[in-house]
Structure formats: C-alpha cells, structure tokens
Design an enzyme around this catalytic site. Structure first.
Site, PDB file in Angstrom:
ATOM      1  N   HIS A 193       0.864  -1.197  -0.044  1.00  0.00           N
ATOM      2  CA  HIS A 193      -0.158  -0.005   0.083  1.00  0.00           C
ATOM      3  C   HIS A 193       0.829   1.282   0.029  1.00  0.00           C
ATOM      4  O   HIS A 193       0.385   2.273  -0.149  1.00  0.00           O
ATOM      5  CB  HIS A 193      -0.983   0.170   1.336  1.00  0.00           C
ATOM      6  CG  HIS A 193      -0.177   0.361   2.284  1.00  0.00           C
ATOM      7  ND1 HIS A 193       0.455  -0.574   3.221  1.00  0.00           N
ATOM      8  CD2 HIS A 193      -0.016   1.535   3.275  1.00  0.00           C
ATOM      9  CE1 HIS A 193       0.803  -0.036   4.358  1.00  0.00           C
ATOM     10  NE2 HIS A 193       0.608   1.295   4.149  1.00  0.00           N
TER      11      HIS A 193
HETATM   12  C1  UD1 Z   1      -1.856   5.742   5.493  1.00  0.00           C
HETATM   13  C2  UD1 Z   1      -0.582   6.259   5.881  1.00  0.00           C
HETATM   14  C3  UD1 Z   1       0.517   5.137   5.918  1.00  0.00           C
HETATM   15  C4  UD1 Z   1       0.218   3.991   6.638  1.00  0.00           C
HETATM   16  C5  UD1 Z   1      -1.233   3.530   6.241  1.00  0.00           C
HETATM   17  C6  UD1 Z   1      -1.777   2.164   6.944  1.00  0.00           C
HETATM   18  C7  UD1 Z   1       0.107   8.614   5.730  1.00  0.00           C
HETATM   19  C8  UD1 Z   1       0.749   9.576   4.890  1.00  0.00           C
HETATM   20  N1  UD1 Z   1      -0.093   7.314   5.075  1.00  0.00           N
HETATM   21  O1  UD1 Z   1      -1.902   5.264   4.057  1.00  0.00           O
HETATM   22  O2  UD1 Z   1       1.721   5.731   6.645  1.00  0.00           O
HETATM   23  O3  UD1 Z   1       1.050   2.881   6.222  1.00  0.00           O
HETATM   24  O4  UD1 Z   1      -2.385   4.778   6.105  1.00  0.00           O
HETATM   25  O5  UD1 Z   1      -2.675   1.562   6.333  1.00  0.00           O
HETATM   26  O6  UD1 Z   1      -0.724   8.971   6.593  1.00  0.00           O
HETATM   27  N2  UD1 Z   1      -8.927   4.687   1.642  1.00  0.00           N
HETATM   28  C9  UD1 Z   1     -10.486   4.143   1.741  1.00  0.00           C
HETATM   29  N3  UD1 Z   1     -11.187   3.992   2.761  1.00  0.00           N
HETATM   30  C10 UD1 Z   1     -10.144   4.174   4.085  1.00  0.00           C
HETATM   31  C11 UD1 Z   1      -8.996   4.509   4.022  1.00  0.00           C
HETATM   32  C12 UD1 Z   1      -8.581   5.114   2.784  1.00  0.00           C
HETATM   33  O7  UD1 Z   1     -11.050   3.975   0.702  1.00  0.00           O
HETATM   34  O8  UD1 Z   1     -10.936   3.782   5.238  1.00  0.00           O
HETATM   35  C13 UD1 Z   1      -8.633   5.142   0.404  1.00  0.00           C
HETATM   36  C14 UD1 Z   1      -8.894   6.538  -0.121  1.00  0.00           C
HETATM   37  O9  UD1 Z   1      -9.127   6.545  -1.603  1.00  0.00           O
HETATM   38  C15 UD1 Z   1      -7.751   7.327   0.222  1.00  0.00           C
HETATM   39  C16 UD1 Z   1      -6.725   6.273   0.127  1.00  0.00           C
HETATM   40  O10 UD1 Z   1      -7.132   5.170   0.488  1.00  0.00           O
HETATM   41  O11 UD1 Z   1      -7.532   8.462  -0.635  1.00  0.00           O
HETATM   42  C17 UD1 Z   1      -5.485   6.555   0.718  1.00  0.00           C
HETATM   43  O12 UD1 Z   1      -5.565   6.778   2.160  1.00  0.00           O
HETATM   44  P1  UD1 Z   1      -4.677   7.701   3.166  1.00  0.00           P
HETATM   45  O13 UD1 Z   1      -5.078   7.367   4.555  1.00  0.00           O
HETATM   46  O14 UD1 Z   1      -4.423   8.921   2.551  1.00  0.00           O
HETATM   47  O15 UD1 Z   1      -3.352   6.859   2.958  1.00  0.00           O
HETATM   48  P2  UD1 Z   1      -2.892   5.217   3.100  1.00  0.00           P
HETATM   49  O16 UD1 Z   1      -2.264   4.647   2.017  1.00  0.00           O
HETATM   50  O17 UD1 Z   1      -3.991   4.446   3.666  1.00  0.00           O
HETATM   51  N1  UDP Z   2      -3.481  -5.756   8.944  1.00  0.00           N
HETATM   52  C1  UDP Z   2      -4.567  -6.406   8.923  1.00  0.00           C
HETATM   53  N2  UDP Z   2      -5.332  -6.827   7.956  1.00  0.00           N
HETATM   54  C2  UDP Z   2      -4.774  -6.629   6.755  1.00  0.00           C
HETATM   55  C3  UDP Z   2      -3.390  -5.917   6.628  1.00  0.00           C
HETATM   56  C4  UDP Z   2      -2.688  -5.460   7.675  1.00  0.00           C
HETATM   57  O1  UDP Z   2      -5.226  -6.378  10.204  1.00  0.00           O
HETATM   58  O2  UDP Z   2      -5.652  -6.995   5.766  1.00  0.00           O
HETATM   59  C5  UDP Z   2      -2.848  -5.435   9.884  1.00  0.00           C
HETATM   60  C6  UDP Z   2      -1.339  -5.810  10.379  1.00  0.00           C
HETATM   61  O3  UDP Z   2      -1.681  -7.078  11.271  1.00  0.00           O
HETATM   62  C7  UDP Z   2      -0.541  -4.798  11.108  1.00  0.00           C
HETATM   63  C8  UDP Z   2      -1.161  -3.626  10.490  1.00  0.00           C
HETATM   64  O4  UDP Z   2      -2.498  -3.880   9.811  1.00  0.00           O
HETATM   65  O5  UDP Z   2      -0.850  -4.755  12.475  1.00  0.00           O
HETATM   66  C9  UDP Z   2      -0.181  -2.896   9.200  1.00  0.00           C
HETATM   67  O6  UDP Z   2      -1.012  -2.000   8.691  1.00  0.00           O
HETATM   68  P1  UDP Z   2      -0.541  -1.272   7.466  1.00  0.00           P
HETATM   69  O7  UDP Z   2       0.302  -2.305   6.589  1.00  0.00           O
HETATM   70  O8  UDP Z   2      -1.555  -0.840   6.674  1.00  0.00           O
HETATM   71  O9  UDP Z   2       0.350  -0.074   7.899  1.00  0.00           O
HETATM   72  P2  UDP Z   2       2.062   0.231   8.051  1.00  0.00           P
HETATM   73  O10 UDP Z   2       2.237  -0.733   9.268  1.00  0.00           O
HETATM   74  O11 UDP Z   2       2.701   0.024   7.112  1.00  0.00           O
HETATM   75  O12 UDP Z   2       1.705   1.595   8.653  1.00  0.00           O
END
Ligand code: UD1
Ligand code: UDP
Length: 362
Positions: A203
C-alpha cells in the site's frame, strides 16, 4: 484530574494503541480515545476497534479532505478545537501517519505535551511522507517512546528536545494478547484453498502510486513459486483500477484476493503462511513475534525496521520483479530456524509507556 488523549487515525495506529488504552485503564488513568478518521471504512477502522475489544472512541472526527495536505490541515484544525476544550495532560500519537503529524502540531500549538509512541524510526528515504511525519513529530515531542536501542540512538544523534525512553514496540504486545483469541475465534483459514501460501500486502504511496512498480508486483504474483493470499488495501485497489490492472490480478488462479481483513484473521494468516511479501511497516515487526516467526521480504528500497533485518527475519528486496522472485525462491530453500525472541521487545511496551506517563504526569 486531567486526561491522557490517545489519538489514532489509521488501521495500524488502532492496533498499536490498543495495548496502551488497556494499560491506561488498568492504571486507572483518565483518558480520552480520539479517532481522527483518516481511515474511515468499516474494514479499515471500526473492525479493528471491535477486534481489539476497545470501547467506542470518545470522539470520531469526520475528515472530508482528499489531498494529503488538506487532510493534515483538517485534522490539525479539528484536533486543536478538541484539545482546547479537553485540556489534557498529554497527547499520545503513534507512528508516522498524517494524523500523527497533524495531532502533534495541534497539541504543540496549544502548548500541550506530546508523547510519541514508536519514536526514532528512520528509513532515510525522503520520498516517503512517513519519514517527514516521524522526524517532525519527534522534534516537537516531550516524551519519546523508542521501541529499540537503534531508535533511541537515532533520536540521540538528532539531539531531540524531549526525554527518550526505551519501551519496545506495542505491536508485539498486541500479537501476544490477541493470537490466542484469534486461534479460538478466527475462521479465515477455512476460506484459504491453498495448502501452503505466501501472504502479500502492498500500500505504500511510493510503490502503488507508481504504475511501473504496480506492474512489477503483478508480475511477482503471476510468477510466484507458491500461491498468494492478498488482502488488498483500498489505496491499492483504487490504483489498480485507475491503471486497468485490477481484472488481470482478479483472474490469476494462484492469487486469492481478500478485502482488508480484520486483525484476528490477519494474525492467523501470518501464523499459517510460509513467507510474507510486503511493504508494510507493522508487519515487519509482527513477523518477529515469537508467536508468528516468519520470513519477510520487504518490497521497498529501504526499511526503518533494520532490527528485523539484523535479526534475520526481514530482507529488503526492492521492487524489481526478478529480485523479488529470486528472493522468494531463496527463502523457500533456506534451512535453519529464525530467532525465538523479537528485537521489538517482550510484549510489555504498553505497560512501560503508561508507567512513564504516570511517573511524569500524575
Ligand atoms: C496511510 C498512511 C501510511 C500507513 C497506512 C496504513 C500517511 C501519509 N499514510 O496510508 O503511513 O502505512 O495509512 O494503512 O498518513 N481509503 C479508503 N478507505 C479508508 C481509508 C483510505 O478507501 O478507510 C482510500 C482513499 O481513497 C484514500 C486512500 O485510500 O484516498 C489513501 O488513504 P490515506 O489514509 O491517505 O493513506 P494510506 O495509503 O491509507
Ligand atoms: N493488517 C490487518 N489486515 C490486513 C492487513 C494488515 O489486520 O488486511 C494489520 C497488520 O497485522 C498490522 C497492520 O495492519 O498490524 C499494518 O498496517 P499497514 O500495513 O496498513 O500499515 P503500516 O504498518 O505499514 O503503517
């Protein structure tokens, strides 16, 4: 008595703050749980609150903004308003998301102390928004909870103003506490049609927002030496759709795509897979938990979790398809056991963190 404000915004923050919320309850310290709504879908937020048996957040902000800057600004404004009314003793943030930076800035503007959980991580990859968020937050925090010696040294080298404490990472607390529950209640393994499989997640913005990297990941899935179970992050689904690649991966018979799974289901997938390929941060930590102990190939150019590499769990393999496939084959033919302890602590990080808060503020 003033409250501790515990802030979450995304899936990993809920998972890693859950042990802290529980420890605050146990220590009978008044606290407010604020979810800033950066993640808002049921399966990216509420599902984790339920899985980790947390109470409903005291405040759940609704964020309308889509761009990263506007998202950060909106959280900052809403958090400042909330903090000005709550007047807490400290604001606890966890990790490196936009929520973390925004909430920390809001606290800083109201002269409220900040505690940064998981302080001191550095990837030295300045393409990553997370690297900026974590550095900026570290430098305005009064309490820095470093998960490892390495993180502590990073903070000392940068001469941060706040006090540094070595605590371990609460990711290990969460695994320790929830794997036994997952073993009893999760039914996810009944859905997996493969005997052995690799677990994949992806992601990171610098990966999935780049169509060339997405193509490379698709080629890895197609050529994988073992079937893949792939819970797909919403950001990645969106990018695959935009680049007309979603139907291609959906048609791969060796790949099982799942919606983002709950925490208990994901723990079971980690426990039963042969290896993990990921660009996640938290998964690199969880893979080292004694209850999981799995090899991880990090599909990135860098990691801020060098401890997982040094301990022999993780290998940074980059994003090139041939390099990733070679590394998968190498790991599958590798002999020898992984260490039985985690470099991220023994699962008591939350208790240590709360004791420090109590000593300093109550
Ligand atoms: C964010 C964090 C990243 C973290 C990740 C965990 C930042 C810069 N990034 O990335 O560090 O590792 O969360 O998973 O803060 N979206 C949905 N539903 C949701 C949330 C997001 O559809 O509930 C989609 C939306 O299109 C949104 C895109 O995902 O624009 C990105 O979401 P965003 O929270 O901005 O960044 P992540 O890639 O989730
Ligand atoms: N995780 C989860 N379901 C999923 C993918 C990840 O429960 O489908 C959990 C995983 O065990 C970990 C956390 O989400 O605790 C990691 O989140 P993510 O990779 O989105 O973010 P990051 O750690 O890179 O910020």
């Amino acid at each position: 008595m003033k409250s501790v404000v515990v802030v979450t915004g995304t899936r990993p923050e809920i998972i890693k703050m859950a042990p802290i919320i529980r420890a605050l309850k146990k220590a009978q310290l008044p606290h407010l749980f604020v979810h800033c709504g950066q993640h808002y879908d049921y399966n990216m937020a509420q599902q984790f609150i339920e899985n980790l048996e947390l109470t409903v957040p005291d405040h759940w902000l609704k964020i309308e903004a889509a761009s990263p800057g506007a998202q950060t600004a909106e959280i900052l404004m809403k958090m400042e308003e909330l903090l000005s009314k709550a007047e807490p003793s400290v604001v606890l943030v966890e990790g490196d998301t936009n929520t973390v930076l925004a909430a920390a800035l809001a606290a800083n503007k109201r002269a409220i102390p900040i505690g940064h959980v998981e302080a001191g991580l550095r990837s030295y990859d300045l393409r990553m928004p997370e690297e900026h968020n974590r550095r900026l937050t570290d430098h305005i925090s009064q309490y820095l909870f470093a998960p490892t010696e390495h993180a502590k040294t990073n903070l000392q080298k940068e001469a941060v103003w706040g006090k540094i404490y070595l605590t371990g990472n609460t990711a290990i607390d969460a695994v320790k506490e929830h794997l036994p529950i997952a073993e009893k209640t999760s039914k996810i393994m009944q859905q997996i049609p493969f005997e052995t499989f690799a677990l994949a997640t992806a992601h990171r913005a610098e990966n999935v927002d780049d169509p060339a990297v997405l193509e490379s990941f698709m080629a890895v899935f197609e050529g994988s030496p073992l079937p893949i179970v792939y819970p797909m992050h919403p950001r990645t689904r969106k990018r695959l759709q935009e680049n007309h690649m979603l139907s291609k991966i959906e048609q791969m018979s060796n790949v099982l795509i799942l919606p983002p799974t709950g925490y208990l289901d994901f723990l079971m997938l980690m426990r039963h897979c042969k290896l993990i390929i990921t660009d996640s941060g938290g998964i690199q930590e969880e893979a080292t938990a004694p209850q999981i102990r799995k090899p991880v190939l990090v599909m990135r150019l860098s990691t801020e979790r060098q401890e997982a590499v040094e301990a022999g769990f993780a290998t940074v393999v980059g994003t090139d398809k041939n390099k990733i496939l070679n590394a998968m084959n190498q790991v599958l033919s590798r002999k020898g056991a992984l260490p039985s302890t985690s470099p991220f602590g023994d699962g008591d990080a939350a208790q240590k963190t709360v004791e420090i808060i109590k000593e300093n503020l109550y």
